[in-house]
Structures are given as structure tokens and as C-alpha cells.
Design a protein around this motif. Structure first.
Motif, mmCIF file in Angstrom:
data_model
loop_
_atom_site.group_PDB
_atom_site.id
_atom_site.type_symbol
_atom_site.label_atom_id
_atom_site.label_comp_id
_atom_site.label_asym_id
_atom_site.label_seq_id
_atom_site.Cartn_x
_atom_site.Cartn_y
_atom_site.Cartn_z
ATOM 1 N N LEU A 281 33.917 -15.977 -15.370
ATOM 2 C CA LEU A 281 34.766 -14.788 -15.242
ATOM 3 C C LEU A 281 34.000 -13.605 -14.662
ATOM 4 C CD1 LEU A 281 36.790 -14.953 -18.593
ATOM 5 C CD2 LEU A 281 37.653 -15.314 -16.268
ATOM 6 N N GLN A 282 32.683 -13.629 -14.804
ATOM 7 C CA GLN A 282 31.861 -12.568 -14.209
ATOM 8 C C GLN A 282 31.587 -12.828 -12.729
ATOM 9 O OE1 GLN A 282 31.337 -10.048 -16.346
ATOM 10 N NE2 GLN A 282 32.375 -11.370 -17.849
ATOM 11 N N LEU A 283 31.729 -14.066 -12.308
ATOM 12 C CA LEU A 283 31.391 -14.430 -10.933
ATOM 13 C C LEU A 283 32.613 -14.616 -10.039
ATOM 14 C CD1 LEU A 283 28.635 -17.116 -11.716
ATOM 15 C CD2 LEU A 283 28.309 -14.690 -11.172
ATOM 16 N N LEU A 284 33.739 -14.962 -10.632
ATOM 17 C CA LEU A 284 34.939 -15.278 -9.858
ATOM 18 C C LEU A 284 36.164 -14.615 -10.472
ATOM 19 C CD1 LEU A 284 34.457 -19.134 -9.340
ATOM 20 C CD2 LEU A 284 34.284 -17.386 -7.561
ATOM 21 N N SER B 220 43.631 -24.969 -3.660
ATOM 22 C CA SER B 220 43.501 -23.504 -3.614
ATOM 23 C C SER B 220 43.105 -23.067 -2.202
ATOM 24 C CB SER B 220 42.458 -23.038 -4.623
ATOM 25 O OG SER B 220 41.198 -23.639 -4.349
ATOM 26 N N GLU B 221 43.834 -23.522 -1.231
ATOM 27 C CA GLU B 221 43.495 -23.360 0.184
ATOM 28 C C GLU B 221 43.255 -21.907 0.578
ATOM 29 O OE1 GLU B 221 45.376 -24.656 4.534
ATOM 30 O OE2 GLU B 221 46.488 -25.006 2.674
ATOM 31 N N ASP B 222 44.162 -21.001 0.201
ATOM 32 C CA ASP B 222 44.040 -19.593 0.604
ATOM 33 C C ASP B 222 42.802 -18.945 -0.004
ATOM 34 O OD1 ASP B 222 46.369 -19.833 2.065
ATOM 35 O OD2 ASP B 222 47.649 -19.137 0.421
ATOM 36 N N LEU B 223 42.558 -19.230 -1.289
ATOM 37 C CA LEU B 223 41.406 -18.639 -1.967
ATOM 38 C C LEU B 223 40.096 -19.135 -1.360
ATOM 39 C CD1 LEU B 223 42.675 -18.953 -5.652
ATOM 40 C CD2 LEU B 223 42.600 -16.887 -4.249
ATOM 41 N N VAL B 224 40.060 -20.410 -0.993
ATOM 42 C CA VAL B 224 38.849 -20.968 -0.393
ATOM 43 C C VAL B 224 38.598 -20.343 0.976
ATOM 44 C CG1 VAL B 224 37.818 -23.069 0.537
ATOM 45 C CG2 VAL B 224 38.974 -23.122 -1.663
ATOM 46 N N ARG B 225 39.654 -20.143 1.741
ATOM 47 C CA ARG B 225 39.485 -19.552 3.069
ATOM 48 C C ARG B 225 39.006 -18.111 2.984
ATOM 49 N NH1 ARG B 225 44.586 -21.843 6.702
ATOM 50 N NH2 ARG B 225 43.777 -23.989 6.894
ATOM 51 N N GLN B 226 39.388 -17.402 1.937
ATOM 52 C CA GLN B 226 38.961 -16.016 1.789
ATOM 53 C C GLN B 226 37.463 -15.925 1.491
ATOM 54 O OE1 GLN B 226 41.379 -14.263 -1.252
ATOM 55 N NE2 GLN B 226 43.287 -14.478 -0.104
ATOM 56 N N GLN B 227 36.951 -16.812 0.644
ATOM 57 C CA GLN B 227 35.556 -16.719 0.225
ATOM 58 C C GLN B 227 34.642 -17.645 1.016
ATOM 59 O OE1 GLN B 227 34.741 -16.383 -3.896
ATOM 60 N NE2 GLN B 227 36.848 -15.869 -4.436
ATOM 61 N N LEU C 183 30.215 -21.419 -3.019
ATOM 62 C CA LEU C 183 29.246 -22.379 -3.556
ATOM 63 C C LEU C 183 28.366 -21.759 -4.638
ATOM 64 C CD1 LEU C 183 28.067 -24.146 -0.271
ATOM 65 C CD2 LEU C 183 29.471 -25.136 -2.092
ATOM 66 N N LEU C 184 27.985 -20.502 -4.448
ATOM 67 C CA LEU C 184 27.055 -19.862 -5.387
ATOM 68 C C LEU C 184 27.634 -19.743 -6.798
ATOM 69 C CD1 LEU C 184 25.485 -17.126 -3.076
ATOM 70 C CD2 LEU C 184 24.520 -19.322 -3.771
ATOM 71 N N PRO C 185 28.834 -19.188 -6.957
ATOM 72 C CA PRO C 185 29.375 -19.132 -8.327
ATOM 73 C C PRO C 185 29.644 -20.506 -8.930
ATOM 74 C CG PRO C 185 30.996 -18.361 -6.724
ATOM 75 C CD PRO C 185 29.693 -18.467 -6.008
ATOM 76 N N ILE C 186 30.069 -21.455 -8.109
ATOM 77 C CA ILE C 186 30.315 -22.801 -8.644
ATOM 78 C C ILE C 186 29.021 -23.399 -9.186
ATOM 79 C CG2 ILE C 186 30.886 -25.179 -8.012
ATOM 80 C CD1 ILE C 186 33.004 -24.098 -6.129
ATOM 81 N N ILE D 183 31.983 -30.213 1.201
ATOM 82 C CA ILE D 183 32.937 -31.031 1.963
ATOM 83 C C ILE D 183 34.350 -30.490 1.820
ATOM 84 C CG2 ILE D 183 33.994 -33.327 2.092
ATOM 85 C CD1 ILE D 183 31.223 -34.445 1.272
ATOM 86 N N ALA D 184 34.720 -30.080 0.596
ATOM 87 C CA ALA D 184 36.067 -29.560 0.367
ATOM 88 C C ALA D 184 36.292 -28.244 1.095
ATOM 89 C CB ALA D 184 36.303 -29.371 -1.134
ATOM 90 N N ILE D 185 35.313 -27.356 1.062
ATOM 91 C CA ILE D 185 35.453 -26.062 1.743
ATOM 92 C C ILE D 185 35.536 -26.264 3.257
ATOM 93 C CG2 ILE D 185 34.294 -23.876 2.220
ATOM 94 C CD1 ILE D 185 33.146 -24.030 -0.639
ATOM 95 N N GLY D 186 34.684 -27.146 3.796
ATOM 96 C CA GLY D 186 34.751 -27.439 5.224
ATOM 97 C C GLY D 186 36.086 -28.034 5.624
ATOM 98 N N ALA D 187 36.591 -28.959 4.828
ATOM 99 C CA ALA D 187 37.883 -29.576 5.142
ATOM 100 C C ALA D 187 39.017 -28.567 5.057
ATOM 101 C CB ALA D 187 38.138 -30.737 4.177
ATOM 102 N N SER D 188 38.938 -27.658 4.074
ATOM 103 C CA SER D 188 39.982 -26.649 3.935
ATOM 104 C C SER D 188 40.013 -25.710 5.140
ATOM 105 C CB SER D 188 39.749 -25.846 2.649
ATOM 106 O OG SER D 188 40.744 -24.857 2.485
ATOM 107 N N HIS D 189 38.849 -25.394 5.685
ATOM 108 C CA HIS D 189 38.760 -24.489 6.835
ATOM 109 C C HIS D 189 39.273 -25.146 8.110
ATOM 110 C CE1 HIS D 189 36.880 -20.686 5.713
ATOM 111 N NE2 HIS D 189 36.231 -21.347 4.769
ATOM 112 N N TYR D 190 38.877 -26.380 8.324
ATOM 113 C CA TYR D 190 39.115 -26.995 9.624
ATOM 114 C C TYR D 190 40.294 -27.971 9.655
ATOM 115 C CZ TYR D 190 34.491 -25.061 10.511
ATOM 116 O OH TYR D 190 33.440 -24.206 10.651
ATOM 117 N N LEU D 191 40.680 -28.497 8.515
ATOM 118 C CA LEU D 191 41.745 -29.495 8.499
ATOM 119 C C LEU D 191 43.004 -29.039 7.772
ATOM 120 C CD1 LEU D 191 39.598 -32.694 7.734
ATOM 121 C CD2 LEU D 191 40.366 -31.851 9.965
#
Length: 205
Positions: free
Chosen positions: A71-74, A163-170, A175-178, A117-125
Motif C-alpha cells: 500500500l506504500q508502493l502502489l 489490469s491493462e490500463d494500469l500496466v500501461r500507465q506505469q 517491476l520495482l514495487p512487485i 513478459i506480462a508488461i511487455g505483452a500488455s504494451h505491444y499485444l
């Protein structure tokens, strides 16, 4: 008539033998049915109520501390997408800490590779059923090659895609907070398991 009666009359010994044979057949039939359904029965518990209590306390404490850090990071809305995988990892770390998939390398590297892999796929696919299946397959391949198979990390792949929109925003900054949350969970497992008499991590001999 007397001759006929003598023919159909069964002696007590023969009657008792017949009863025993019928009883044996009945018991064999029951045992056969039990054997066919044995795979449905749960395995015998090898732990004690004391161990169950140890695991429950560790699970609740470890997950609570990790989510408080999260909750402090995200934002809470973003953190909600991580609840499922983190809960699954927590159970593995505290309930089966000796398992290969619950070791620090598997947990940290599994989350790192699956997240990238998930963040890359969300951005490009983008998100679709086919994309989700392909991304999960690629994550599994990466974890297998890196020898860091951790099933909850595979679940994280789909959660991030949802969470496609949230991933595209950050983006990859997510990766750091996760990794911070997962590291906190690992530290909790390391301290608690060893304090309660359970060796962790377990190194391969």
C-alpha cells in the motif's frame, strides 16, 4: 415325500459354509468398489494441529505485512490485482517451505520473469484470450529455462494482463514495487519459518 425332504435339506455345516462364502463375496465386492474410488479420497494428513496453527499464523502475518508495504508502493486499485498470486505464494512459503517451487530463487526470479513478459505483452499485444494463453506459455518457458518455476507467478501474468490500463500507465516501473512486496514476503518466511523450527531455505544437496 420323506426322500424328497432329505434331498433338499441342507446340513448345518453346509449352510454355515454357504453363508461364509456369500459373506466373503460381499466383502470382496465392497473392497473392489472402495479400490476403484480410492483415488477420490484425500491423502492422509501427515501434520498435526500444532503445525496447522503455525502455518496459519505465519500466513496471516506474512501476507499482512507484505500488503501493508504494498500500500506504500502502489495504489490500492493496482495492488488488488496482485492479491491472488501473493496469497498463493504465501501458502507455499509457509505451508510447504521445503518444496522446490517455494525456494527464494524460484519465487523472486519467477515473479521477475513473469512480470516482465506480462508488461511487455500488455504494451505491444494488448489483452485477448489468445494473448493471455500465449503470454502464460512464454512465462512458463522462461521459468523452465531459468529453473525458477513458481505457479503463482504464472497467475501474476494473467492478473497484469487484466489490469491493462494500469500496466500501461506505469510500464516497467511496476517491476520495482512487485519485487519489493515479494522480497518482503520472502523475508517474513525466512524469519518466521526458522524461528518456529522449520528450515528455510532448503538448499539442494
Amino acid at each position: 415325500l420323506l426322500a424328497l425332504t432329505k434331498r433338499i435339506r441342507v446340513s448345518p455345516l453346509n449352510g454355515e459354509t454357504l453363508f461364509i462364502q456369500l459373506k466373503r463375496k460381499s466383502m470382496n465386492a465392497q473392497n473392489s468398489r472402495k479400490n476403484h474410488l480410492a483415488w477420490l479420497a484425500p491423502a492422509m494428513a501427515a501434520t498435526t494441529p500444532r503445525e496447522w496453527l503455525r502455518v496459519i499464523i505465519g500466513t496471516v502475518s506474512g501476507l499482512s505485512l507484505s500488503l501493508l508495504l504494498g500500500l506504500q508502493l502502489l495504489p490500492e486499485q493496482t495492488l488488488m490485482h496482485l492479491y491472488g498470486p501473493l496469497a498463493a505464494s504465501t501458502i507455499m512459503l509457509f505451508a510447504v517451505p521445503s518444496g522446490t517451487m517455494a525456494q527464494p530463487w524460484s519465487v523472486l526470479t519467477g515473479y521477475l520473469s513473469a512480470s516482465m513478459i506480462a508488461i511487455g505483452a500488455s504494451h505491444y499485444l494488448g489483452f485477448s484470450l489468445m494473448t493471455s494463453a500465449m503470454t502464460l506459455g512464454i512465462s512458463l518457458l522462461a521459468m523452465s529455462v531459468l529453473r525458477c518455476l513458481h505457479p503463482p507467478a504464472g497467475g501474476l501474468t494473467l492478473c497484469l494482463l487484466l489490469s491493462e490500463d494500469l500496466v500501461r500507465q506505469q510500464g516497467f516501473m511496476l517491476l520495482l514495487p512487485i519485487l519489493g512486496i515479494v522480497t518482503c514476503l520472502l523475508i517474513c518466511a525466512l524469519i518466521y519459518n526458522n524461528l518456529t523450527g522449520v528450515r528455510y531455505p532448503n538448499r539442494a544437496e
